[in-house]
Motif scaffolding. Structure first.
Motif, short mmCIF file in Angstrom:
data_model
loop_
_atom_site.label_atom_id
_atom_site.label_comp_id
_atom_site.label_asym_id
_atom_site.label_seq_id
_atom_site.Cartn_x
_atom_site.Cartn_y
_atom_site.Cartn_z
N ARG A 285 -8.04 1.79 -5.76
CA ARG A 285 -6.88 1.73 -4.80
C ARG A 285 -6.73 2.85 -3.85
O ARG A 285 -7.06 4.02 -4.47
CB ARG A 285 -5.53 1.41 -5.59
CG ARG A 285 -5.09 2.49 -6.49
CD ARG A 285 -4.10 2.08 -7.50
NE ARG A 285 -2.70 1.86 -7.18
CZ ARG A 285 -1.84 2.70 -7.18
NH1 ARG A 285 -1.97 3.80 -7.60
NH2 ARG A 285 -0.49 2.15 -6.52
N ARG A 286 -5.97 2.45 -2.86
CA ARG A 286 -5.51 3.78 -1.84
C ARG A 286 -4.34 3.50 -1.60
O ARG A 286 -3.71 2.04 -1.26
CB ARG A 286 -6.56 3.49 -0.58
CG ARG A 286 -7.80 3.87 -0.65
CD ARG A 286 -8.83 3.18 0.43
NE ARG A 286 -8.58 1.74 -0.13
CZ ARG A 286 -9.55 1.17 -1.05
NH1 ARG A 286 -10.27 1.74 -1.87
NH2 ARG A 286 -9.34 0.05 -1.34
N VAL A 287 -3.41 4.55 -1.65
CA VAL A 287 -1.82 4.34 -1.30
C VAL A 287 -1.64 5.27 -0.46
O VAL A 287 -1.89 6.47 -0.49
CB VAL A 287 -1.12 4.58 -2.81
CG1 VAL A 287 0.21 3.97 -2.42
CG2 VAL A 287 -1.80 3.61 -3.75
N ALA A 288 -0.67 4.88 0.71
CA ALA A 288 0.07 5.69 1.55
C ALA A 288 1.36 5.86 1.30
O ALA A 288 2.17 4.96 1.77
CB ALA A 288 -0.49 5.72 2.83
N TYR A 289 1.92 6.78 0.70
CA TYR A 289 3.40 7.31 0.72
C TYR A 289 3.90 7.96 1.85
O TYR A 289 3.29 8.78 2.46
CB TYR A 289 3.86 7.80 -0.24
CG TYR A 289 3.70 7.53 -1.65
CD1 TYR A 289 4.78 6.76 -2.41
CD2 TYR A 289 2.68 7.13 -2.44
CE1 TYR A 289 4.87 6.16 -3.56
CE2 TYR A 289 2.46 6.47 -3.59
CZ TYR A 289 3.79 6.15 -4.25
OH TYR A 289 3.67 5.30 -5.44
N SER A 334 -7.85 -6.96 1.72
CA SER A 334 -8.99 -6.81 2.58
C SER A 334 -9.00 -7.66 3.67
O SER A 334 -9.10 -7.55 4.91
CB SER A 334 -10.32 -6.41 2.08
OG SER A 334 -10.65 -5.56 1.02
N ASP A 335 -8.77 -8.96 3.44
CA ASP A 335 -8.71 -10.11 4.31
C ASP A 335 -7.63 -9.95 5.20
O ASP A 335 -7.67 -10.27 6.32
CB ASP A 335 -8.74 -11.63 3.52
CG ASP A 335 -9.91 -11.82 2.76
OD1 ASP A 335 -10.92 -11.29 3.19
OD2 ASP A 335 -9.98 -12.74 1.97
N ALA A 336 -6.39 -9.61 4.72
CA ALA A 336 -5.23 -9.40 5.61
C ALA A 336 -5.51 -8.18 6.50
O ALA A 336 -5.11 -8.31 7.85
CB ALA A 336 -4.02 -9.05 4.74
N PHE A 337 -6.20 -7.43 6.13
CA PHE A 337 -6.51 -6.17 7.11
C PHE A 337 -7.56 -6.48 8.24
O PHE A 337 -7.47 -6.30 9.38
CB PHE A 337 -7.16 -4.80 6.31
CG PHE A 337 -6.06 -3.86 5.77
CD1 PHE A 337 -5.55 -3.04 6.55
CD2 PHE A 337 -5.46 -4.26 4.42
CE1 PHE A 337 -4.54 -2.23 6.03
CE2 PHE A 337 -4.61 -3.38 3.84
CZ PHE A 337 -4.14 -2.51 4.77
N GLY A 357 -10.53 2.00 11.98
CA GLY A 357 -11.67 2.61 10.96
C GLY A 357 -11.10 2.92 9.68
O GLY A 357 -11.80 2.51 8.72
N LEU A 358 -9.77 3.41 9.61
CA LEU A 358 -9.21 3.52 8.25
C LEU A 358 -8.89 2.24 7.59
O LEU A 358 -9.02 2.25 6.48
CB LEU A 358 -8.08 4.41 8.30
CG LEU A 358 -8.33 5.90 8.70
CD1 LEU A 358 -7.08 6.56 8.95
CD2 LEU A 358 -9.05 6.55 7.55
N TRP A 363 -5.29 -0.59 1.96
CA TRP A 363 -4.43 0.30 1.80
C TRP A 363 -3.16 -0.46 1.26
O TRP A 363 -2.51 -1.52 1.76
CB TRP A 363 -3.71 1.36 2.94
CG TRP A 363 -5.27 2.06 3.28
CD1 TRP A 363 -6.29 1.94 4.20
CD2 TRP A 363 -5.19 3.54 2.93
NE1 TRP A 363 -7.05 3.07 4.20
CE2 TRP A 363 -6.47 4.16 3.76
CE3 TRP A 363 -4.58 4.47 2.12
CZ2 TRP A 363 -6.76 5.51 3.53
CZ3 TRP A 363 -4.68 5.79 2.05
CH2 TRP A 363 -5.97 6.45 2.84
N GLU A 364 -2.60 0.17 0.38
CA GLU A 364 -1.04 0.14 -0.17
C GLU A 364 -0.12 0.80 0.78
O GLU A 364 -0.35 2.18 0.67
CB GLU A 364 -0.74 -0.18 -1.61
CG GLU A 364 -1.61 -0.96 -2.65
CD GLU A 364 -1.55 -0.52 -3.86
OE1 GLU A 364 -0.36 0.12 -4.49
OE2 GLU A 364 -2.37 -0.56 -4.73
N ARG A 365 0.72 0.53 1.24
CA ARG A 365 1.90 1.41 1.85
C ARG A 365 2.99 1.50 1.10
O ARG A 365 3.78 0.23 0.64
CB ARG A 365 2.15 0.72 3.24
CG ARG A 365 1.18 1.23 4.45
CD ARG A 365 -0.08 0.79 4.22
NE ARG A 365 -0.78 1.02 5.51
CZ ARG A 365 -1.26 0.03 6.20
NH1 ARG A 365 -1.26 -1.30 5.63
NH2 ARG A 365 -2.07 0.07 7.15
#
Length: 407
Positions: A285-289, A334-337, A357-358, A363-365
């Motif tokens: 998982r990747r998360v951006a706070y 991933s499909d949503a992105f 690119g990113l 990502w979870e936000r």
């Protein structure tokens, strides 16, 4: 017993990291030797509600935080915490203690110290190389760990992204003799199964950034302290390097070392030598706070990796009694992105290129707001609880990280 230490007794002899492409620098080796000689020097002792002693040991090479009372089954998960600009290992000390208190038998936390104070002016690449070397050292010091995660604040998120690219490997997990040679159609699939992604030889789990300028600081309101004034936003890229050195050039995408593209643009795809996106994609998982309001250092778009029209509207923001400052959580596949990327009709400017690119990986936000807090004007440090006395309102954000942390 909770310990915050660099644990010199577990420091191995000089390491050979040639398999990862590193050769430890003489200053780092001297520092390791200093740690061995110094031993455990306790500078702070406190008591917790469980009547346990909390030892704080400063040996000049970061801080390892762990529960020394857990002996039967040692923790197998190494969590690396990375500070932001002009920061230090102490910036994450509160959060590190909370992780260990709540997940004492699961995690060992290391607060990085290789990029502190003015060393954070050296640029993302040089800082990333130092962090990669430090992670290798820490991983060797804890041979029982098998998993690795990162939590990074502000500029430290970019440094961590660079470092994991340097540490990324595809590790063989079985011998080629195990291939099913009787079925040629399965040979390609079997070959893929021979390798697993590793970061510093460990299984990557969580990659979490907190108020990180993923898209840089260039652009409208990406550096909020400039108040969106066009004159100041045009001048900032020309003067940032006078204040924060090469890091300023990287943040404002004005670097062109050897005539190449800006580093942040290079870091949104794999290069021949460094697999930036493969490394990011290897984490579960990747998360951006991101601070939605009052962060004067890092804008909402750049910290949440979104386009302007993708930011949540005010009527969508919610209040959670358990996490009062978490106002929006967005989980996408991933499909949503991919659908979002294909449906956006936007000129390929620098910011758009970085977003595309990113978001090759999901990502979870998590959006945070301290709008009603008395600490809102220091939101950039409150979100990580850099100093509890000044930033205590961010404690629920740290709790949210712990409750959603994959083990």
């Amino acid at each position: 017993m909770f310990l915050i230490t660099s644990n010199p007794q577990l420091t191995p002899p000089i390491l050979n990291s040639s398999s990862l492409g590193f050769r430890f620098s003489p200053p780092l080796i001297r520092r390791m030797e200093f740690v061995r000689k110094l031993g455990r020097k306790c500078c702070v002792v406190q008591s917790t509600k469980q009547n346990r002693k909390l030892e704080v040991v400063d040996v000049g090479s970061g801080e390892d935080v762990f529960d020394d009372g857990v002996k039967a089954v040692p923790p197998d998960h190494l969590l690396i915490m990375v500070n932001g600009i002009i920061g230090s290992a102490a910036d994450w000390r509160y959060a590190a203690k909370q992780f260990v208190k709540r997940l004492s038998d699961k995690v060992i936390v290391h607060c990085s110290d290789c990029n502190s104070a003015t060393l954070t002016f050296d640029g993302v690449d040089r800082m990333g190389e130092r962090l990669a070397e430090e992670v290798v050292t820490v991983a060797k010091r804890w041979p029982e760990v098998s998993k690795i995660s990162f939590i990074a604040h502000s500029l430290g998120g970019l440094v961590a992204r660079y470092a994991i690219g340097r540490l990324y490997q595809n590790i063989p997990v079985c011998q080629s003799s195990n291939l099913n040679r009787n079925n040629e159609n399965d040979s390609e699939q079997s070959l893929e199964q021979l390798f697993e992604a590793r970061i510093a030889g460990l299984q990557p789990i969580n990659f979490i950034t907190v108020a990180t300028p993923h898209l840089g600081s260039r652009g409208h309101r990406q550096l909020p302290i400039l108040c969106g004034l066009p004159f100041l936003e045009r001048r900032a890229p020309q003067t940032a390097h006078w204040i924060v050195g090469r890091s300023g050039k990287h943040l404002f995408l004005t670097d062109n070392d050897n005539g190449g593209r800006p580093l942040l643009l290079q870091m949104v795809n794999d290069s021949e030598n460094i697999k930036f996106i493969s490394a990011l994609g290897s984490f579960k998982r990747r998360v951006a706070y991101a601070n939605a309001t009052y962060d004067q250092v890092v804008g909402w778009r750049t910290s949440s990796i979104r386009r302007q029209h993708e930011l949540p509207k005010s009527n969508l923001l919610v209040k959670d009694d358990k996490y009062p400052h978490i106002v929006y959580v967005e989980r996408e596949s991933s499909d949503a992105f991919q659908n979002g990327i294909s449906s956006v009709d936007t000129p390929p400017n620098l910011e758009e290129e970085m977003i595309r690119g990113l978001t090759q990986v999901p990502w979870e936000r998590v959006d945070v707001s301290f709008q009603k807090s008395t600490q809102r004007y220091v939101a950039h440090t409150t979100i990580q609880v850099k100093n509890y006395w000044l930033n205590s309102d961010g404690a629920d954000v740290v709790l949210h990280m712990i409750d959603n942390f994959l083990l």
